[in-house]
Design a protein around this motif. Sequence first.
Motif, PDB file in Angstrom:
ATOM      1  N   ASN A 201       0.818  -1.219   0.000  1.00 38.40           N
ATOM      2  CA  ASN A 201       0.000   0.000   0.000  1.00 38.40           C
ATOM      3  C   ASN A 201       0.851   1.269   0.000  1.00 38.40           C
ATOM      4  O   ASN A 201       0.312   2.365   0.070  1.00 38.40           O
ATOM      5  N   SER A 202       2.170   1.128  -0.081  1.00 39.29           N
ATOM      6  CA  SER A 202       3.026   2.292   0.205  1.00 39.29           C
ATOM      7  C   SER A 202       2.749   3.473  -0.731  1.00 39.29           C
ATOM      8  O   SER A 202       2.879   4.619  -0.325  1.00 39.29           O
ATOM      9  N   ARG A 203       2.370   3.202  -1.970  1.00 37.38           N
ATOM     10  CA  ARG A 203       2.150   4.337  -2.875  1.00 37.38           C
ATOM     11  C   ARG A 203       0.945   5.185  -2.484  1.00 37.38           C
ATOM     12  O   ARG A 203       0.760   6.282  -2.974  1.00 37.38           O
ATOM     13  N   PHE A 204       0.114   4.656  -1.571  1.00 36.47           N
ATOM     14  CA  PHE A 204      -1.057   5.426  -1.126  1.00 36.47           C
ATOM     15  C   PHE A 204      -0.819   6.192   0.174  1.00 36.47           C
ATOM     16  O   PHE A 204      -1.672   6.932   0.626  1.00 36.47           O
ATOM     17  N   TRP A 205       0.337   5.950   0.821  1.00 39.01           N
ATOM     18  CA  TRP A 205       0.575   6.611   2.121  1.00 39.01           C
ATOM     19  C   TRP A 205       0.908   8.088   1.933  1.00 39.01           C
ATOM     20  O   TRP A 205       1.327   8.515   0.855  1.00 39.01           O
ATOM     21  N   ASN A 206       0.829   8.825   3.047  1.00 40.50           N
ATOM     22  CA  ASN A 206       1.295  10.208   2.983  1.00 40.50           C
ATOM     23  C   ASN A 206       2.825  10.245   3.099  1.00 40.50           C
ATOM     24  O   ASN A 206       3.461   9.244   3.432  1.00 40.50           O
ATOM     25  N   ASP A 207       3.410  11.407   2.823  1.00 41.39           N
ATOM     26  CA  ASP A 207       4.872  11.527   2.744  1.00 41.39           C
ATOM     27  C   ASP A 207       5.556  11.177   4.060  1.00 41.39           C
ATOM     28  O   ASP A 207       6.647  10.608   4.069  1.00 41.39           O
ATOM     29  N   ASP A 208       4.913  11.546   5.181  1.00 46.19           N
ATOM     30  CA  ASP A 208       5.566  11.298   6.475  1.00 46.19           C
ATOM     31  C   ASP A 208       5.638   9.808   6.789  1.00 46.19           C
ATOM     32  O   ASP A 208       6.624   9.334   7.363  1.00 46.19           O
ATOM     33  N   MET A 209       4.593   9.059   6.417  1.00 45.69           N
ATOM     34  CA  MET A 209       4.623   7.606   6.638  1.00 45.69           C
ATOM     35  C   MET A 209       5.705   6.985   5.748  1.00 45.69           C
ATOM     36  O   MET A 209       6.456   6.110   6.178  1.00 45.69           O
ATOM     37  N   HIS A 210       5.819   7.485   4.512  1.00 42.88           N
ATOM     38  CA  HIS A 210       6.892   7.038   3.609  1.00 42.88           C
ATOM     39  C   HIS A 210       8.255   7.253   4.239  1.00 42.88           C
ATOM     40  O   HIS A 210       9.125   6.391   4.199  1.00 42.88           O
ATOM     41  N   CYS A 211       8.388   8.439   4.800  1.00 43.76           N
ATOM     42  CA  CYS A 211       9.679   8.835   5.373  1.00 43.76           C
ATOM     43  C   CYS A 211      10.010   7.931   6.569  1.00 43.76           C
ATOM     44  O   CYS A 211      11.133   7.410   6.688  1.00 43.76           O
ATOM     45  N   TYR A 212       9.005   7.692   7.444  1.00 50.07           N
ATOM     46  CA  TYR A 212       9.226   6.860   8.640  1.00 50.07           C
ATOM     47  C   TYR A 212       9.637   5.439   8.224  1.00 50.07           C
ATOM     48  O   TYR A 212      10.667   4.918   8.667  1.00 50.07           O
ATOM     49  N   ILE A 213       8.834   4.811   7.348  1.00 45.47           N
ATOM     50  CA  ILE A 213       9.130   3.424   6.954  1.00 45.47           C
ATOM     51  C   ILE A 213      10.453   3.382   6.167  1.00 45.47           C
ATOM     52  O   ILE A 213      11.274   2.472   6.350  1.00 45.47           O
ATOM     53  N   GLY A 214      10.675   4.417   5.353  1.00 44.02           N
ATOM     54  CA  GLY A 214      11.941   4.487   4.600  1.00 44.02           C
ATOM     55  C   GLY A 214      13.142   4.482   5.537  1.00 44.02           C
ATOM     56  O   GLY A 214      14.133   3.781   5.296  1.00 44.02           O
ATOM     57  N   ASP A 215      13.023   5.202   6.636  1.00 46.88           N
ATOM     58  CA  ASP A 215      14.144   5.263   7.589  1.00 46.88           C
ATOM     59  C   ASP A 215      14.324   3.921   8.312  1.00 46.88           C
ATOM     60  O   ASP A 215      15.456   3.534   8.632  1.00 46.88           O
ATOM     61  N   LEU A 216      13.223   3.206   8.563  1.00 49.42           N
ATOM     62  CA  LEU A 216      13.366   1.871   9.171  1.00 49.42           C
ATOM     63  C   LEU A 216      14.116   0.951   8.210  1.00 49.42           C
ATOM     64  O   LEU A 216      14.996   0.177   8.616  1.00 49.42           O
ATOM     65  N   ILE A 217      13.771   1.055   6.933  1.00 51.82           N
ATOM     66  CA  ILE A 217      14.378   0.161   5.939  1.00 51.82           C
ATOM     67  C   ILE A 217      15.871   0.482   5.751  1.00 51.82           C
ATOM     68  O   ILE A 217      16.685  -0.412   5.502  1.00 51.82           O
TER      69      ILE A 217
END
Length: 328
Positions: A201-217
């Motif tokens: 679902n990542s393409r539907f998230w807002n930018d901040d959720m992208h940023c948070y999960i991106g930093d975990l990865i």
Amino acid sequence: MKNLLSVLRSDEVAADLIQVIETVINASKEIAFRVRQGALAGVLGSTQDENIQGETQKQLDVISNQLLKDLLLACAPVAALASEEEDSVVAANPEGQYLVAFDPLDGSSNIDINGQIGTIFSIYRALDSVPHNSELQFNQQGTQQVCAGYVLYGPSTLLAITTGKGTRCFTLDSTQGTFLLTADNIQITKDTQEFAINMSNSRFWNDDMHCYIGDLILGETGPRQKRYNMRWNAAMVGDVHRVLTRGGIFLYPSDKRNAKQPAKLRLLYEANPMALLIENAGGKAFSEQQRILAIQPKQLHERVAVILGSANEVDECLGYLQAHPTAY
Ligand code: AFP
């Protein structure tokens, strides 16, 4: 080992509430039996119907709902029911003092693959000010729950439950048909290196959720400076049970697929009971902007974003979201 009844009694849980809890548990034992029998019980596969959420109902969804409904309607202290599989409130005894909300079979897509599934339930006191069969009975904040729990039908059948005095886990001894206490006063680790989210679902998230999960990865090479692992059961019961057992963060964020329905999980019978179990085990449960248990419900099948688990990790995630709050 202590059984469920003796633990509830030693916690001084009211006798009529114990009766309601035992009724839910008896239905769950029947469901567990059918789950174990699988194809032999002829309970796999879909029906031709959809529930009010527009989801195709599995045979086991319908059977589990009927079992819970039949037993709870015959339980005198129950005033009304709400279920994921029922369009509206089901009236029970007008003199009853309790309301029960449930997802009879969470994780339906796992039924036919022999994966983790479960029953989630939440119990409230009925309101004197509202007719017992009114939907308004269920417009109570999650903080008002007098009991919350789930039964996880996995390799063993487990009950996680709270009546306010901590969160405990019981395992079904199928030789006796009794739930025995196997984890007392569960405490979720404050920190974690494990997250659960549906990445597709990542393409539907807002930018901040992208940023948070991106930093975990990014792991140890990113700002979080530690390596994270990911798990996804496609059944909230399985994911929340893992979080209770060894910590972690579980996320089902809002997304921009459908403006009218920005979240997936249901407040009344998914988010609220899980939030109470998690908070009573020292974890945190938020819905992006606020604590889940503080949300004032407006509708029976209302959906909310869910972020729950290890307290420090939930705080970290909320920090990203609070930087630029976005509500779809
Ligand atoms: P059901 O209640 O229809 O079985 O759905 C399960 C669920 O609501 C929740 O348990 C899971 O976390 C989530 O859906 C899984 O959804 P996707 O993997 O399809 O995103």
